[in-house]
Design a protein around this motif. Structure first.
Motif, PDB file in Angstrom:
ATOM      1  N   SER A   1       0.830  -1.212  -0.126  1.00  0.00           N
ATOM      2  CA  SER A   1       0.007   0.025  -0.105  1.00  0.00           C
ATOM      3  C   SER A   1       0.858   1.255   0.168  1.00  0.00           C
ATOM      4  O   SER A   1       1.980   1.207   0.560  1.00  0.00           O
ATOM      5  CB  SER A   1      -0.973   0.039   1.380  1.00  0.00           C
ATOM      6  OG  SER A   1      -1.899  -1.025   1.189  1.00  0.00           O
ATOM      7  N   ALA A   2       0.258   2.184  -0.483  1.00  0.00           N
ATOM      8  CA  ALA A   2       1.114   3.585  -0.569  1.00  0.00           C
ATOM      9  C   ALA A   2       0.829   4.223   0.773  1.00  0.00           C
ATOM     10  O   ALA A   2       1.700   5.172   1.159  1.00  0.00           O
ATOM     11  CB  ALA A   2       0.408   4.626  -1.665  1.00  0.00           C
ATOM     12  N   GLY A   3       0.014   3.640   1.549  1.00  0.00           N
ATOM     13  CA  GLY A   3      -0.280   4.413   3.026  1.00  0.00           C
ATOM     14  C   GLY A   3      -1.543   3.717   3.653  1.00  0.00           C
ATOM     15  O   GLY A   3      -1.933   2.770   3.023  1.00  0.00           O
ATOM     16  N   GLY A   4      -1.595   4.126   4.717  1.00  0.00           N
ATOM     17  CA  GLY A   4      -2.990   3.654   5.510  1.00  0.00           C
ATOM     18  C   GLY A   4      -3.560   4.591   6.439  1.00  0.00           C
ATOM     19  O   GLY A   4      -2.839   5.668   6.950  1.00  0.00           O
ATOM     20  N   ILE A   5      -5.000   4.343   6.767  1.00  0.00           N
ATOM     21  CA  ILE A   5      -5.657   5.157   7.645  1.00  0.00           C
ATOM     22  C   ILE A   5      -6.263   4.129   8.898  1.00  0.00           C
ATOM     23  O   ILE A   5      -7.016   3.215   8.379  1.00  0.00           O
ATOM     24  CB  ILE A   5      -6.514   5.844   7.176  1.00  0.00           C
ATOM     25  CG1 ILE A   5      -5.990   7.029   6.004  1.00  0.00           C
ATOM     26  CG2 ILE A   5      -7.324   6.729   8.258  1.00  0.00           C
ATOM     27  CD1 ILE A   5      -6.843   7.672   5.374  1.00  0.00           C
ATOM     28  N   MET A   6      -5.784   4.604   9.866  1.00  0.00           N
ATOM     29  CA  MET A   6      -6.274   3.682  11.276  1.00  0.00           C
ATOM     30  C   MET A   6      -7.237   4.493  11.967  1.00  0.00           C
ATOM     31  O   MET A   6      -6.908   5.637  12.477  1.00  0.00           O
ATOM     32  CB  MET A   6      -5.207   2.914  11.973  1.00  0.00           C
ATOM     33  CG  MET A   6      -5.814   2.254  13.111  1.00  0.00           C
ATOM     34  SD  MET A   6      -6.534   0.891  12.806  1.00  0.00           S
ATOM     35  CE  MET A   6      -7.075   0.388  14.749  1.00  0.00           C
TER      36      MET A   6
END
Length: 811
Positions: free
Chosen positions: A447-452
């Motif tokens: 992934s290019a990034g994540g949001i939690m």
């Protein structure tokens, strides 16, 4: 806001007026509107809800008091009609006024009342028969000849329109009435008994609220009088430990917490939240306002949708407009006006009105991502804008992994985030509810990034929106600044219809995670050792990964509290402590090797030894450090500068080195990524196991501990006993934002020629090795102090000495 819509006892003034008209049988009403006419029309509509028939007459330009009525002539020309202001609160007997008008055969009857100060009104003199003899508009004291004033309420015959020219500004008392008197037309004055308040100033507005609560005006109050003068509307939730001193009014679906104090003449609007420790006296609070803990509101007016944060103080006569944010510990002086949509920063002292400038927040990001109170500071709208800004920092077609904890708030916000990402041409891999370490590990897989999104640890009504980079670590400072800039400029990228992102739900997430973990972390000797452990999942998402892990680990594990509890997405310090006590009892009775308790998102762990005694977090760090260093015999250990210097002794004894970092998890992560790093921890249950991951991971720490205990054949209490006792004490001091910089300068000056370390905050080292550290909190109006000495007494003395330095600078 149009004055008629200003709420008095949680109802617009004009609604009180319309209800008065209806009470007297006047159900067909024409409303003349000009300023913000659509707001009035949208609120009242056709009057059906009030059982009335409302029509509207628009003024394209100001036509004066008579011209505006002339503008509605078509609806009024067939019979006598009554004119009444929509922004004056009254309970006059209109039936008797109309009777008087008809008895006298008047062309115009002017409703009069007596007031103590007639300077702001039109004075009227009538003869014994009630006929008007003289008018004078807004006199000086030298011109005052009566205390009987014109209320602006009239009963009129349609012939009066012959004296009003169309489409030009005309006033009743200035133009029409003098002409009628000149011609000898029958103009009468009716002196009304009852209440009348022209709500034209802040003082008269606040007075009108108090008069309603005192019962001085006969209007309907929407609610139940639960005790004398204490009115509570439907659906309001008032804690039994809240202090209520009436007369006061609490609107529908408001929430007043324990420890809040609401005093006389306070109006709390609909859906308002009043937190514990808040104090309100003679305050008028409009709908959907958040009143934070320990805030103090006296004699002020707060517009709708405004947030008053912790310990803010708003003084007598101040008015805060709609949709403002008043930061924590800020002070707004008396009679200050804050116009709508403004932000008053935390710790600000405001003594002049805030009209044009918009005082925006300096930074979005705090210590745990973007944090705030759910549906107050962190709303679905904010989540959409944040996700849109984050997507804009990435390439079109990139993949972002999303995840959440098991709370309903996080679930709702995550859905908003996913929509915004897809609408910005980002593909989304949604993990749904997973432990935070799993979200990090899965984000790092392409992934290019994540949001939690999770509930803030220890703060049940707050949430954290955490942004992750392509490695699953927290977004770097540079990445945060980039997101900050895009968000501030509101330059959100939008996808064309064919570019809307995909949404997928990866399968076998836990098998993938546990397989990778068991391949990376040394578990040799575990199966042969025959260990028994007790694992407390704390009713959080950590429990989701345990079934996949424990079966493959080869230990005899008793799992407690495995089910998810949506009502408890985080836990207080007291709840955590009692959970550890209970875990200790089970470990001791089960004769287990140790017990481990996960936090609700699986990021941190707490330990209990084989005797059931709690291993405090700072000791647990030393125990794991000792075990890891003894096995590895070389390498570096990442620890924050607030850790006891005994850690240095333990590391050196086994041939390893400590690399001191700041207290920021990002800094620990940075060192954790280095090849030579063998271990990291923060002394608060967060552990880095670098062979698997460079971020805090409770499950990885648990697996590493099992392997270490199995191979050493030592119990936790034996390991703990061979490590010297540390004497580190901590204290938090309230420090207003405005003096934080001054405090730190004073600390450096007070250090004199002593050794000073500025890795994070200021650490002052005494000649005998004792040290104190002073660190301003980045998100709250607090300064943190740590002190270490050879015993508690010396550490306490050091803490007292430097607390006095910090306090003295703050004053």
């Amino acid at each position: 806001m149009p004055k008629p819509l200003l709420p008095v006892a949680n109802r617009p003034i004009m609604e009180h007026v319309l209800r008065l008209l209806k009470r007297h049988g006047l159900t067909e009403t024409v409303v003349t509107v000009q300023f913000l006419a659509s707001l009035v029309k949208n609120y009242f509509g056709d009057g059906e809800e009030l059982g009335m028939e409302l029509t509207y007459a628009n003024e394209e330009k100001p036509l004066g008091t008579a011209g505006s009525v002339k503008n509605a002539e078509e609806a009024l020309k067939d019979d006598a009609f009554l004119v009444i202001s929509g922004d004056a609160l009254t309970d006059f007997d209109l039936t008797d006024l109309i009777r008087f008008h008809k008895e006298k055969g008047a062309l115009v009857t002017v409703c009069l009342t007596r007031v103590p100060n007639p300077l702001e009104f039109g004075i009227t003199i009538v003869d014994e028969g009630g006929r008007v003899e003289r008018f004078l508009e807004k006199p000086t004291w030298g011109q005052v000849f009566s205390d009987t004033v014109n209320t602006g309420i009239y009963v009129m015959e349609p012939e009066v329109f012959d004296y009003v020219q169309a489409d030009v500004p005309v006033d009743w008392s200035g133009d029409v009435f003098p002409q009628l008197m000149k011609e000898g037309k029958p103009i009468y004055g009716y002196v009304a008994e009852g209440y009348w308040e022209d709500v034209g100033t802040h003082e008269s507005y606040v007075k009108a609220q108090a008069d309603v609560l005192e019962g001085k005006v006969d209007v309907d109050i929407d609610g139940f009088e639960i005790s004398p003068g204490v009115w509570v509307a439907e659906g309001a939730e008032v804690h039994s430990d809240a202090v209520l001193r009436g007369p006061l009014y609490i609107g529908d679906y408001a929430k007043v917490e324990a420890g809040a104090e609401i005093r006389e003449h306070t109006i709390v609007g609909s859906n308002v939240v009043v937190k514990s420790g808040a104090f309100l006296h003679k305050a008028v609070v409009h709908d959907n306002v958040y009143v934070g803990q320990q805030s103090n509101l006296r004699g002020c007016v707060i517009g709708k949708n405004t947030d008053i944060m912790r310990a803010a103080r708003i003084e007598d006569g101040a008015v805060i407009g709609d949709e403002c944010l008043v930061g924590e510990e800020s002070i707004i002086q008396g009679n200050v006006r804050v116009y709508p949509f403004k932000t008053i920063e935390a710790g600000a002292f405001v003594n002049t009105s805030v009209i044009w400038e918009s005082r925006g927040q300096a930074h979005l990001f705090g210590a745990r991502g973007v944090s705030g109170i759910l549906n107050v500071e962190i709303t679905p709208e904010l989540a959409v804008r944040l996700a849109g800004a984050y997507a804009t920092t990435l390439k079109k077609g990139a993949t972002v992994t999303t995840a959440r904890d098991h709370s309903r708030g996080a679930r709702a916000l995550k859905r908003a985030v996913i929509s915004a990402l897809q609408a910005s041409a980002i593909d989304v891999r949604d993990l749904e509810n997973v432990p935070l370490p799993v979200a990090r590990q899965q984000t790092a897989r392409g992934s290019a990034g994540g949001i939690m999104i999770r509930t803030s640890p220890g703060v049940p009504d707050s949430v954290d929106i955490m942004f992750l980079d392509e490695r699953g670590a927290d977004l770097s400072q540079a990445g945060q600044r980039k997101l900050d800039r895009v968000y501030a400029r509101q330059e959100y990228r939008r996808a064309f219809p064919g570019e809307i992102g995909d949404l997928s739900f990866p399968s076998s997430v836990y098998d993938s995670y546990t397989g990778s973990l068991l391949r990376s972390v040394d578990t040799t000797g575990v199966a042969e050792a025959g260990l028994k452990v007790v694992v407390d999942a704390s009713n959080g998402s950590a429990g989701l990964v345990l079934p996949s892990l424990l079966g493959r680990l080869g230990v005899d594990a008793l799992t407690i509290n495995p089910g998810l509890d949506e009502a408890r997405p985080t836990e207080t310090a007291d709840a955590r402590r009692s959970g550890l006590v209970r875990l200790g009892e089970i470990v001791a009775s089960a004769r287990a090797a140790f017990g481990v308790r996960f936090d609700p998102v699986g990021e941190r762990i707490s330990l209990v030894d084989e005797r059931g005694r709690i291993v405090e977090d700072d000791r647990a760090l030393l125990v794991l450090l000792d075990l890891v260093a003894a096995e590895r015999r070389s390498g570096r250990v990442a620890l924050p500068v607030t850790t006891t210097r005994i850690a240095e002794q333990v590391a050196a004894y086994h041939g390893t080195q400590v690399e001191w970092t700041t207290t920021s998890p990002d800094d620990l992560t940075r060192v954790g990524r280095a090849e030579s790093t063998i271990f990291g921890g923060d002394g608060r249950g967060g552990f880095i196991i670098p062979e698997f991951s460079s971020v805090f991971d409770g499950t990885a720490a648990f697996v590493r501990l099992i392997g270490l205990v199995a191979r050493t054949q030592l119990t936790l209490s034996q390991i703990d006993a061979r490590i010297p006792r540390a004497h580190v004490l901590r204290r938090d001091l309230a420090t207003p934002w405005a003096v934080k910089g001054l405090v730190m300068r004073h600390v450096v000056e007070a250090a004199g020629d002593r050794s000073v370390d500025t890795t994070d905050g200021v650490r002052v080292v005494e000649a005998d090795g004792r040290w104190v550290m002073v660190l301003p909190d980045p998100a709250e109006a607090v300064t943190h102090l740590w002190a270490e000495g050879p015993d508690d007494a010396s550490a306490q003395a050091l803490l007292d000495e430097w607390s006095a330095v910090v306090d003295g600078a703050g004053r």
